[in-house]
Design a protein around this motif. Structure first.
Motif, short mmCIF file in Angstrom:
data_model
loop_
_atom_site.label_atom_id
_atom_site.label_comp_id
_atom_site.label_asym_id
_atom_site.label_seq_id
_atom_site.Cartn_x
_atom_site.Cartn_y
_atom_site.Cartn_z
N GLN A 792 49.75 34.25 34.17
CA GLN A 792 49.79 34.83 35.51
C GLN A 792 48.82 34.09 36.41
O GLN A 792 47.66 33.88 36.06
CB GLN A 792 49.43 36.32 35.47
CG GLN A 792 50.42 37.17 34.67
CD GLN A 792 50.19 37.09 33.18
OE1 GLN A 792 49.25 36.43 32.76
NE2 GLN A 792 51.07 37.74 32.42
N VAL A 793 49.27 33.77 37.60
CA VAL A 793 48.46 32.97 38.52
C VAL A 793 47.23 33.73 39.00
O VAL A 793 46.14 33.18 39.13
CB VAL A 793 49.32 32.53 39.74
CG1 VAL A 793 48.47 31.77 40.77
CG2 VAL A 793 50.48 31.68 39.28
N ASN A 794 47.37 35.06 39.21
CA ASN A 794 46.25 35.83 39.75
C ASN A 794 45.11 35.98 38.73
O ASN A 794 44.01 36.37 39.09
CB ASN A 794 46.73 37.21 40.21
CG ASN A 794 47.34 38.00 39.05
OD1 ASN A 794 47.64 37.45 37.99
ND2 ASN A 794 47.55 39.29 39.27
N GLN A 795 45.37 35.68 37.45
CA GLN A 795 44.32 35.75 36.43
C GLN A 795 43.67 34.40 36.15
O GLN A 795 42.67 34.32 35.43
CB GLN A 795 44.89 36.31 35.13
CG GLN A 795 45.38 37.74 35.25
CD GLN A 795 45.93 38.27 33.93
OE1 GLN A 795 45.93 37.56 32.94
NE2 GLN A 795 46.39 39.52 33.95
N GLN A 796 44.24 33.33 36.71
CA GLN A 796 43.74 32.00 36.37
C GLN A 796 42.37 31.72 36.99
O GLN A 796 41.56 30.99 36.43
CB GLN A 796 44.75 30.94 36.81
CG GLN A 796 46.04 30.98 36.01
CD GLN A 796 47.09 30.00 36.50
OE1 GLN A 796 46.87 29.28 37.49
NE2 GLN A 796 48.25 29.99 35.81
#
Length: 1009
Positions: A792-796
């Motif tokens: 997930q991009v928001n966790q990167q």
């Protein structure tokens, strides 16, 4: 007293019996009675202090009874009446004075009766009458005064041995032995008083015997000897013995009392004890010159010279004494050898034995006069070398007929002297040197022996090995038993080629040489030595060996011994004469005293060929198993990798020795699979290198030195990096080079708990599916916290913050650009390796870098990684939960003291002169001291003051956390010296970590937008 005891005994046993009942048994214990043995056929009652015959204890099956050496006083009628099978009865050395007339009435089978040395007043003729089978009757040394035999003795047709007489017998009459006229005896002995009163001529005419013994002294009646010899004339005897012929005085008469010897025919004449002077001895020898007697012995006689003898110098009267054997034993005066001052009486003696005479010299003429001697025995005379060898004598042509020379049991010590003495004895063949002190090295040199010696007896001496070289080499028989030999001199045995019998028993020989050459040897005795090993090889060069005695040795029960025994017994070439009871194991201890024929080792242990086959097969199996283990656990790979590490480190050491500076270039070494190269280039590198404070990373595609070995590049760059980042994926596991890099990182981190190894799991991996060679990786995945790349991009963004917090703040490397030098960048020592292509590492170009800048040293009070990491992560979590825009920026300086000085130096009273950064520093100091001065130490924050500060100054951040213990955790992490308070330096750690986290958060947000 004796008669009272007899009467008392008769009263006690009167109920049993006859007119002369047996006396009762005394109250003796069982131990004093007779021992019955041999199935009830024999009784041993010797020396039991018996006063009467214990007939109640005798079984009726007895055939032999020995009651000698007791205190018997009488033999009664019932003593032996229950023993009809009795054949032997010994009653000698008692005190028997009476024998009942019917004492032997039921013992007609009796053959041997011995009543020697008792107290009989008369010959018990009536008691002996029933004994018609009597063969041996010994009744001498009793107290009867007359030797007249009853007519009943004529019925003893089987009688062979008869002895009679005693110390009270004062004479012999013509009719005394008339009943024996028809009986042919084997032995007859008569003892008379030491003061013989009369002898009637013809008294011994009736005696027909082979052996005749006289024990009588004729001191008062010397003429009686003439009559006795006359009675024995014209008869043939095996031997005649005269004992104590003159007991008290020397014969001084002129009458030749031995003139009857010329008519006596006997094989041996013995003079035992008695007094002899020159005149008496000359009389005897002169008559022996013409007598048919060929064997004479003089033993224990008391010799003395005659005071009336005058040596006229005309020579000896004894010149023709031709005897087969002359024995001179135990004579007190050695002058007997030359009793008439000559040795001519030895001229025609064939065998001369001189023992226990103790002469101390051999005159030269003695050797000359013994020209007829064939056997000379001078043993037991305490002879020394100088006694027997006279350096002034000429031994040439002496003893020309000597065949056997016995020198045993003397005190001889020189083999050289003995060889000098005997080398002229032309016919000498047998030499007995036993029981001497021969065998020393200094007295056993330069020996020259007579070449005819074939038999040498030298047992019980003290030989050293070198002394064997002084022995004659022509011998056929050699006895060296009990000579303390500890080893064999093979040089001697190589020369003794005619040796047929060799006795080496009872020595201390510790080993038997191999290939012992003795072509003629057929008997060998090695028993009682000290060797424990014996083999076939020792006797293979003895083709004639047929008998051997080798028992009683401390054998080591081994396969070699077993093979020797098996070969010897099965082939029957060598007969072990003392097998098997004398052959026992001495070693090893479990087989101690075990008979060797019971020792049977396993075939595997003794068969060399089978053992080799088993060893080869076992070794092959072990090798195959090891190969399988190596294959399963990739041991060859680890060996190869270790070898490469050693090579690379060695080359690096040589380079450093040559003056090349040690490299410390990168913040991290990236290890990744070639298949993950796009993710590394597009995601990892931009995020860590393309920012205000970039990390310097090493990847093989860009940073490896062209022209160097790939292994050297890997090891050198791992060593030059602080941390190692592994990008784990399924492609990583399948890469050989990735495994190398992981192994090298493990080796570098040995002992450091792998704190510098960072695992980044790019895609899910099951640790149980990893190959065995990744055992350490399996352990790290199961025990070490690793970073997992979120899809997930928001966790990167949080992933990058975590990775940077683990890497620490980038600082100035030894080769690179400027970066902050704070404690966050100095955490850990292990670098991270970038992953390479599976098919090999390309030689990439080394980028141009500036010369190494001098690295600034951090202050001793820099905060550690754990503190920064905890606070930074907490700060990031607060930022993410609030999703607020934090506009405040906090700047970090190393020392609060420097902050204060800087503010004071740069800022004047006019506030316009201070820059924004200076204002921020001064504001930070003011905020800290505004809370620290409320309670306690005004330079430190206690827990309550810290909580108040966080609530008032950072309330929004604290509200973003759901952990009620957040203040306590921050307090614990910041309180580095564990004093329960936070000073300004520890407070700065919080501000610095929070500032860094905020800055990274905003940079991430800016890039993502």
């Amino acid at each position: 007293m004796i008669w009272k005891l007899i009467h008392y005994s008769a009263l006690l046993l009167g109920a049993l019996t006859s007119e002369t009942p047996s006396s009762p048994l005394p109250a003796n214990s069982e131990e004093q009675l007779c021992r019955i043995y041999d199935s009830g056929r024999c009784a041993d009652c010797v020396g039991r202090q018996l006063e009467c015959v214990p007939w109640r204890h005798f079984p009726s099956t007895l055939e032999e009874i020995d009651l000698s050496s007791n205190k018997l006083r009488a033999v009664h009628a019932n003593d032996f009446v229950r023993l009809p099978q009795l054949r032997t009865l010994r009653l000698q050395y008692n005190n028997i004075s009476h024998i009942d007339n019917d004492a032997f009435k039921n013992n007609s089978a009796l053959e041997n009766l011995n009543i020697f040395n008792n107290s009989l007043q008369e010959i018990p003729a009536a008691a002996l009458t029933p004994l018609l089978n009597l063969r041996e009757l010994y009744m001498s040394n009793n107290l009867y005064k007359h030797a007249t035999l009853a007519h009943s003795f004529s019925k003893f047709a089987k009688l062979q041995q008869l002895s009679m007489g005693g110390p009270l017998l004062i004479g012999l009459k013509k009719a005394d032995f008339h009943p024996l006229k028809a009986i042919k005896l084997k032995g007859f002995a008569i003892k008379c008083s030491s003061n013989l009163s009369y002898y009637e001529p013809g008294s011994l005419e009736a005696i027909q015997t082979q052996d005749m013994s006289f024990d009588m002294a004729i001191d008062q009646q010397p003429g009686a000897l003439l009559h006795m010899l006359h009675d024995l004339a014209n008869k043939t005897f095996r031997f005649i013995q005269f004992r104590n012929l003159f007991e008290f005085m020397y014969y001084l008469g002129k009458e030749d009392i031995f003139q009857g010897l010329k008519y006596i025919t006997t094989k041996q004449l013995i003079f035992h004890r008695g007094k002899f002077n020159e005149n008496l001895l000359r009389m005897a020898l002169m008559n022996l010159q013409v007598a048919p007697i060929k064997n004479v012995r003089l033993q224990y006689i008391d010799f003395a010279r005659s005071p009336t003898f005058v040596d006229s110098g005309a020579g000896s009267s004894i010149t023709n004494l031709a005897l087969d054997k002359l024995d001179l034993w135990y004579i007190s005066n050695p002058d007997v050898l030359r009793f008439d001052w000559r040795f001519t009486w030895f001229n025609h003696i064939k065998e001369l034995s001189v023992q226990y005479v103790y002469f101390n010299s051999v005159p030269c003429d003695a050797w000359v006069e013994m020209e007829g001697v064939e056997m000379l025995d001078v043993s037991n005379n305490r002879l020394k070398n100088e006694f027997i060898l006279n350096q002034g004598c000429d031994y040439k042509a002496v003893l020309p007929n000597l065949h056997t020379f016995n020198l045993s049991t003397n005190d001889l010590s020189s083999l050289k002297d003995l060889s000098s003495l005997t080398r002229e004895f032309k016919k000498l063949q047998v030499l007995d040197l036993s029981y001497n002190n021969l065998g020393s090295t200094e007295k056993s040199q330069d020996c020259v022996w007579q070449q005819n010696i074939t038999r040498l007896i030298a047992h019980h001496n003290r030989f050293v090995s070198k002394a064997l070289l002084c022995l004659p080499t022509t011998v056929h028989f050699l006895d060296l038993s009990y000579c303390d030999l500890d080893q064999l001199n093979m040089i001697y045995f190589e020369k003794a080629t005619n040796l047929q019998e060799l006795l080496l028993s009872g020595n201390k020989i510790k080993f038997i040489p191999s290939k012992w050459e003795s072509p003629s040897l057929h008997f060998l005795a090695l028993d009682g030595n000290s060797f424990g090993l014996i083999s076939k090889a020792s006797f293979q060069d003895m083709p004639q060996l047929s008998h051997m005695r080798a028992g009683n040795n401390p054998y080591h029960c081994t396969c070699e011994l077993h093979a020797f025994i098996e070969d010897t017994i099965s082939n029957e070439r060598i007969n072990l004469t003392d097998w098997p009871l004398s052959y026992r194991c001495y070693h090893p201890e479990p087989f101690l005293n075990k008979l060797i024929f019971k020792f049977i080792p396993g075939k595997v242990a003794c068969d060399i060929r089978l053992l080799i086959i088993i060893c080869v097969a076992t070794t092959t199996v072990v090798i195959l198993i090891l190969m399988l283990i190596c294959y399963i656990f990739d041991l060859p790979w680890y060996t190869k990798a270790t070898y490469q590490i050693i090579r690379a480190k060695y080359r690096a050491h040589k380079e450093r020795a040559a003056g090349e500076p040690e490299a410390f270039t990168y913040h991290a070494f990236i290890s990744y699979s070639h298949s993950d190269a796009d993710w590394v280039r597009d995601q990892l590198l931009p995020c860590l290198e393309d920012n205000q404070n970039p990390y310097r990373l090493c990847i093989h595609e860009r940073d490896f030195m062209p022209g160097k070995w790939i292994i050297d590049n890997i090891i050198e760059n791992i060593e030059s990096s602080r941390k190692v980042i592994f990008i784990l994926s399924r492609n990583f596991v399948n890469s050989e080079w990735c495994n190398y890099e992981l192994y090298f990182a493990q080796q570098r981190a040995m002992g450091k708990t792998f704190s510098d190894v960072i695992l980044v799991v790019k895609e899910p991996i099951d640790p149980s599916c990893l190959p065995s060679k990744y055992c350490k990786l399996k352990k790290m995945l199961s025990t070490k916290t690793y970073l997992e790349w979120p899809q997930q991009v928001n966790q990167q963004a949080f992933f990058w913050a975590q990775l940077k917090s683990v890497l620490g703040k980038p600082t100035m490397t030894r080769r690179g650009t400027n970066s902050l030098k704070n404690r966050t960048s100095s955490v850990g020592d292990i670098s991270v390796s970038a992953h390479h292509q599976e098919d090999g590492r390309p030689n990439t170009e080394e980028p141009n870098v500036d010369e190494e800048a001098e690295m600034e040293r951090n202050n001793d009070n820099l905060l550690n990684q754990g503190q920064i990491h905890m606070v930074a992560v907490w700060s990031l979590s607060v930022l993410q939960l609030q999703s607020t825009n934090v506009s405040s920026a906090y700047t970090y300086q190393t020392d609060p003291t420097e902050q204060t000085l800087l503010g004071l130096n740069l800022c004047t009273e006019t506030e316009k002169m201070c820059s924004n950064l200076q204002k921020a520093v001064m504001g930070l100091i003011e905020v800290f001291h505004s809370y620290s001065g409320k309670e306690g130490d005004k330079y430190k924050l206690n827990k309550r003051e810290l909580k108040s500060l966080l609530k008032e100054e950072l309330g929004d951040f604290q509200d973003g956390s759901n952990d009620p213990m957040v203040v306590e955790k921050i307090m614990t992490d910041l309180d580095e010296n564990q004093d329960g308070e936070v000073d300004f330096q520890e407070f700065v750690v919080l501000v610095a970590a929070l500032t860094v986290a905020c800055n990274d958060f905003f940079e991430g947000c800016d890039k993502s937008s």
